[in-house]
Design a protein around this motif. Structure first.
Motif, PDB file in Angstrom:
ATOM      1  N   TYR A 153      10.791  51.535 -54.128  1.00 39.29           N
ATOM      2  CA  TYR A 153      10.200  52.498 -55.058  1.00 39.29           C
ATOM      3  C   TYR A 153      11.136  52.872 -56.196  1.00 39.29           C
ATOM      4  N   LEU A 154      12.412  52.479 -56.058  1.00 41.21           N
ATOM      5  CA  LEU A 154      13.382  52.838 -57.086  1.00 41.21           C
ATOM      6  C   LEU A 154      13.098  52.103 -58.394  1.00 41.21           C
ATOM      7  N   VAL A 190       5.550  56.846 -65.041  1.00 45.18           N
ATOM      8  CA  VAL A 190       5.928  56.755 -63.620  1.00 45.18           C
ATOM      9  C   VAL A 190       4.677  56.584 -62.756  1.00 45.18           C
ATOM     10  N   SER A 191       3.635  57.367 -63.047  1.00 44.55           N
ATOM     11  CA  SER A 191       2.443  57.284 -62.191  1.00 44.55           C
ATOM     12  C   SER A 191       1.760  55.925 -62.323  1.00 44.55           C
ATOM     13  N   GLN A 192       1.785  55.364 -63.544  1.00 42.36           N
ATOM     14  CA  GLN A 192       1.194  54.026 -63.718  1.00 42.36           C
ATOM     15  C   GLN A 192       1.944  52.987 -62.880  1.00 42.36           C
ATOM     16  N   ARG A 252       2.526  49.680 -57.973  1.00 43.08           N
ATOM     17  CA  ARG A 252       3.308  49.192 -56.838  1.00 43.08           C
ATOM     18  C   ARG A 252       2.589  49.463 -55.505  1.00 43.08           C
ATOM     19  N   ILE A 253       2.014  50.652 -55.380  1.00 39.22           N
ATOM     20  CA  ILE A 253       1.419  51.026 -54.090  1.00 39.22           C
ATOM     21  C   ILE A 253       0.025  50.409 -53.920  1.00 39.22           C
ATOM     22  N   GLY A 311      -3.795  46.077 -60.537  1.00 39.87           N
ATOM     23  CA  GLY A 311      -5.076  46.451 -61.143  1.00 39.87           C
ATOM     24  C   GLY A 311      -5.283  47.961 -61.181  1.00 39.87           C
ATOM     25  N   PHE A 312      -4.484  48.701 -60.419  1.00 41.60           N
ATOM     26  CA  PHE A 312      -4.680  50.151 -60.337  1.00 41.60           C
ATOM     27  C   PHE A 312      -3.714  50.944 -61.225  1.00 41.60           C
TER      28      PHE A 312
END
Lengths: 235, 287
Positions: free
Chosen positions: B4-5, B250-252, B257-258, B262-263
């Motif tokens: 996540y870094l 950051v949220s994008q 990643r999570i 596509g999200f």
């Protein structure tokens, strides 16, 4: 020639006439009072002189030049400055920024440092609060700031709109003392007020407005309480 | 934890760029209470100006930052003086309509001149990366974008706090009538504001052009990003816009990643919806 001359001024808001053939003269070095109750047309007169409102007919001359067609910024640049009713401090700006914006015109910018010192000398409480936001000041301090800001533009004529409005008598006394000092330093002053007694004490000439008309004018000595009451309230 | 870094750091760096993308839109709204729908086209127009300079003079795209933004200042200034100032007192709708029309005209003019082909401001920075801790690869261009973004925001902050024009802009934004009584020509101040907004659009446009490919109609995509940034951060707030950019970036990348690539967009705008629900005026916006 008077420094400021208003001749046969008619101002309308839509169909409603707010000022009727107003005539007014202010000579250099004078303190002239314009008195009147709420709705008498004082603020409309000031807005028209300063170029915020437009007259339908009549003339406004300042230092021998017609200013009734000029924009407010051009009028300020000529040396006519207004301390507006309700102070109208820029609340998001610091005291220093509020004062500095007063010297926005190219004429005033050249002497902004000296004028800042003079304004802070005249209103010492502002010095200690120079970096605070305008909104954090008391009503009296805000009025000092509004006057200081107007002085920063290096005016030749300074107009005060309701200087005492909403302030304690002690603060008003201090402000009038400052007005007197400003005038003694050579500034021509127009005081637009509802506080008749206090205003007449410092004025050398007065006009009384009622429902958009000049109902009385003269030196304070020539105005008796009775005639003032009659002209002011229409009694 | 380490997985996540990378999206966190890249998201922050991308957020710096997003901050500059949004700043012009935020300024125009904060100062003039108007929404410039052509903001994205100002960015893409700058990309093409930079592209032309690149081809004619063989410059590095970063060097075009020296003359494209000043040129865009004059374009923004002239557009405000000749078009927008005429409708400033007539509410938001005429301004919206004119800026929408302008965006369509610019898009089609670019389409006509440059064709719909994808372009980019080619630079070696876009393919280089920096290795951090031995396992993180941070694209160099993202570091450049973030650094330029921070510099632009700091410069703008100092400009607003220390110059007569900055004070005049702040004063006119708060009370136009009183600003006029200070000797301020509000129309000129608005023109300068649009000019500065166009400068920030130009800077962000060139950075975007160095990072991604662009087309004549890419402006809309960046206008939506700018909207997201200023809504999250608070319309009219300089630091808010920067924070909005960071949150969106950051949220994008976290969403990508999570939940999968596509999200990315969806997760960014989910955060926007949450901010709108909890704090409708944005994180640093006034009521």
């Amino acid at each position: 020639m008077p420094m400021l001359e208003v001749k046969d001024l008619d101002v309308f808001y839509g169909q409603l006439q707010a000022l009727f053939k107003i005539n007014l003269k202010v000579n250099e070095g004078q303190v002239v009072s314009v008195l009147g109750a709420n709705g008498a047309g004082k603020s409309t007169l000031l807005k028209t002189i300063c170029g915020i409102e437009r007259a339908q007919s009549g003339i406004v001359r300042f230092r021998e030049k017609r200013i009734d067609e000029l924009q407010p910024n051009e009028i300020v640049d000529m040396g006519l400055s207004l301390v507006p009713e309700g102070r109208q401090i820029f609340s998001n700006m610091s005291v220093r920024e509020n004062l500095m914006i007063g010297s926005y015109t190219s004429r005033a910018r050249k002497r902004s440092r000296e004028n800042l010192e003079t304004a802070l000398q005249l209103f010492r409480p502002l010095k200690a609060r120079i970096d605070q936001k305008g909104i954090d000041l008391s009503g009296g301090e805000q009025q000092m700031l509004a006057i200081g800001r107007a002085l920063m533009s290096q005016p030749r004529l300074l107009i005060f709109d309701e200087i005492s409005l909403g302030l304690s008598p002690l603060v008003v006394k201090e402000l009038y003392k400052a007005v007197k000092e400003i005038n003694e330093d050579g500034m021509t002053v127009v005081l637009v007020e509802q506080d008749v007694r206090r205003s007449l004490r410092v004025a050398s000439f007065a006009y009384i407005l009622q429902e958009g008309r000049v109902t009385l004018k003269g030196t304070p000595a020539s105005l008796t309480e009775e005639t003032v009451k009659k002209a002011y309230f229409g009694l | 934890m380490t997985e996540y870094l990378e999206p966190l750091i890249n998201g922050i760096l991308l957020g710096g760029l997003y901050g500059v993308v949004g700043i012009g839109l935020s300024m125009v709204f904060g100062i003039m209470r108007q929404v410039n729908l052509a903001h994205g086209e100002f960015m893409i127009l700058s990309c093409y100006f930079s592209l032309v300079a690149l081809h004619l003079l063989g410059l590095h795209p970063l060097l075009t930052l020296v003359f494209v933004p000043p040129f865009m200042f004059f374009i923004g200034y002239l557009i405000q003086i000749s078009l927008f100032n005429r409708v400033m007192q007539k509410g938001m709708e005429p301004f919206l309509m004119i800026s929408f029309g302008l965006s369509i005209i610019l898009q089609n003019a670019l389409l006509l001149i440059f064709t719909p082909d994808a372009r980019s401001l080619k630079t070696a920075l876009a393919i280089k990366s920096v290795n951090v801790f031995g396992y993180l690869h941070i694209p160099l261009i993202h570091i450049v974008n973030f650094t330029v973004g921070i510099l632009v925001l700091l410069f703008l902050h100092q400009f607003m706090k220390r110059t007569y024009l900055g004070w005049a802009i702040t004063a006119a934004a708060e009370n136009e009538t009183t600003a006029k009584l200070m000797g301020i020509n509000a129309k000129k101040v608005y023109a300068c504001t649009m000019g500065i907004a166009a400068v920030t659009a130009a800077i962000s446009g060139i950075l975007v052009g160095m990072t991604f490919t662009f087309y004549p109609h890419s402006g809309t995509q960046y206008l939506i990003i700018a909207f997201g940034v200023v809504i999250i951060g608070g319309l009219g707030s300089l630091p808010g816009t920067f924070i909005g950019g960071l949150i969106l970036g950051v949220s994008q990348l976290f969403g990508g990643r999570i939940l999968g690539p596509g999200f990315q967009l969806l997760s960014g705008y989910m955060i926007l919806l949450i901010v709108l629900t909890v704090r409708p005026q944005g994180i640093l916006g006034g009521r």
